[in-house]
Design an enzyme around this catalytic site. Structure first.
Site, PDB file in Angstrom:
ATOM      1  N   GLY A  42      64.058  38.967  39.241  1.00 34.34           N
ATOM      2  CA  GLY A  42      64.450  39.735  40.228  1.00 34.34           C
ATOM      3  C   GLY A  42      65.807  39.934  40.655  1.00 34.34           C
ATOM      4  CB  ALA A  43      68.814  42.172  39.938  1.00 34.87           C
ATOM      5  CG  ASP A  97      65.432  48.933  37.289  1.00 33.36           C
ATOM      6  OD1 ASP A  97      64.123  49.385  37.427  1.00 33.36           O
ATOM      7  OD2 ASP A  97      65.556  47.763  37.297  1.00 33.36           O
TER       8      ASP A  97
END
Lengths: 346, 346
Positions: free
Chosen positions: B47-48, B238
């Site tokens: 998860g960024a 995203d």
């Protein structure tokens, strides 16, 4: 026919074990009636039409196993074997239909026949059950293939192919016919969660037939359709109501909605026997809910918390207005469906 | 916060190993920099936003491990550790952003500071990175929860929850806030093939938080929406283009089409940083195609013929006209998006 879901060779029944597909193409000999029963019971043989056909041959297996000497004795063997086979999957209509047909045939035979002659007559009947299914599939294929032009791409969902029938299938029969006619065809196969019939069975039989196949997850059908990668959708059906509303494997309805949005023709391929004109519309079709474990697991691997709730409908209903036409063994049926289904299928 | 994707306790970093979820909630101690690097590299932490936060704490781990005695030495340790951590996943923007922020902080500190004081200042910065992410998630949750009434059901796709961030998430933050407010909420979670983040992660964190969760296969969302089982859809994103077209995990777009057909509101929850106003529209967003093996198998189990072709796009694009509104950390943004995104997000 490009795939043989079973073989009858030298009076021996071999079934292609579908639980081992796609990794192993294993033909298992069924030397006795119990072996045939177990093959059906444990889903080594699946697909309603195929179960019926294999059961018909199962009667022959029983006759050889019990080695009856006179016609009267053989009739008794058939009655007992038939009852036993029907109990393997009591809800599959085709199973009972095919077994009863074999029983009727036995009843009609002369008691004075030699055992050899009696067996030959029964064998003819089993072959007829197989041939009629092949003929039905063939007609669907012939009518459907006229819709397929060279270099077209077709999206399908689940497995309505040769592995579910006598070797040609319903939704896939037009594809096989198009290939026979020299057309190049590509099939996009939805993997079809939860049981993955698309990934396991449709890909297997299409590759066996030398047809270019592209496997996608069910969630990718939207992108495939949006990007113009497919020219049409063809799916099978479990039950079709009088107005054309169609119950088929879960995930069919979203594909139909997406095809409709992007004006991609959406066809349902099915024999006349799948149409139930006594069911008025889709909402009258009962939808079976299956075991939660199918969704909580993937190919035997647990993928979700064990205590999570699950909703697992086995089928969904595609509204008739999303369907371009039905590809049947009696021809292509176009809208208005209420009128035309009644006309063609009476 | 209902889930802790990592913990910083007594100057020790523990990460929740997401590869073991949902079956095991194992917090793994990362005693050294290499452990932090490996946790990011092997997707134990994913998860960024979360990767960035954990990397910031990874800098603290490096400082303690190398045990620098003076500020100058500690600055050098940070530069080297930072470069190393960034190399774990070179494409994750948040990772580099968070590490650079820690490096800038170190640069700004007085060389005369004691090592204790220096460490405390760096620890404050890591805490700030965490707190800002929590605040962002909190604002999305606050704005989003106003849309959720008592006893509503929400469908989501993939995992845009606490496990991808500091503990609240984007798409799931409104759900957590609604629960805090005493509202009863049910979430339908798409399993999200091919990597099953919905089944594995979303179900896990929602159950941990005591929220009623129903797992479905992606192909079942159509039936769930058609049957009126859900009141709204909330997904993450995203990248969002200037006109509102939204790239998100593959399978989002079909859900949006189905929601639109049945007039179910479809919301996208994302922080301001996810909007890319330099990208005009969806077709300008490049869509990554991932390895075919993801579709041919799951968790090491092969489900399709090895030689079958695969199309495996990781994301799809939801057209802006299918989106009811964006839930952002700056408020709810409604159409017309071209005008309103530019106004809110400048």
């Amino acid at each position: 026919v490009t795939i043989k879901p079973f073989e009858w060779k030298n009076r021996q029944l071999f079934i292609l074990d579908q639980t081992k597909l796609p990794h192993e193409s294993h033909y298992e000999l069924c030397p006795g009636l119990t072996d045939v029963f177990n093959a059906i019971k444990t889903l080594k043989v699946r697909g309603a039409p195929l179960i019926g056909i294999v059961a018909a041959y199962g009667i022959l297996v029983a006759l050889l196993e019990k080695n009856g000497k006179r016609a009267g004795e053989m009739k008794k063997i058939i009655t007992e074997a038939g009852k036993f086979l029907i109990s393997a999957r009591p809800t599959a209509v085709n199973l009972e239909w095919a077994v009863r047909r074999m029983m009727e045939k036995a009843k009609s035979l002369d008691k004075a026949l030699t055992s050899d002659r009696f067996f030959l007559e029964m064998e003819k009947e089993a072959v007829a059950v197989l041939r009629e299914d092949l003929a039905m599939s063939g007609r669907i294929g012939k009518f459907g293939s006229a819709l397929i032009k060279n270099r077209m791409s077709i999206l399908t969902h689940c497995n309505a192919g040769g592995l579910a029938t006598s070797g040609l299938g319903t939704a896939l029969s037009p594809v096989y016919h198009a290939k026979e006619q020299g057309k190049k065809v590509t099939v996009y196969a939805d993997e079809t969660r939860p049981l993955l019939q698309g990934a396991r069975l449709t890909c297997y039989e299409l590759l066996q037939a030398g047809i270019k196949t592209v496997l996608i997850c069910d969630s990718m059908a939207g992108t495939v359709i949006k990007q113009g990668k497919v020219d049409m959708v063809i799916v099978g059906a479990d039950r079709i109501a009088a107005n054309g509303d169609t119950a088929n494997k879960i995930g069919t309805f979203p594909v139909a909605v997406l095809a409709y949005r992007f004006k991609v023709p959406f066809y349902v391929a099915a024999p006349a026997s799948t149409f139930d004109l006594t069911t008025k519309e889709g909402k009258d079709i009962p939808i079976e809910e299956r075991d939660p474990s199918e969704v909580r697991m993937f190919a035997g691997i647990k993928t979700a918390p064990e205590n999570v709730d699950v909703f697992n409908p086995a089928f969904d209903v595609t509204d008739h207005e999303l369907i371009t036409a039905f590809i049947t063994d009696r021809g292509i049926i176009k809208p208005p469906f209420k009128v035309n289904l009644a006309r063609y299928l009476k």
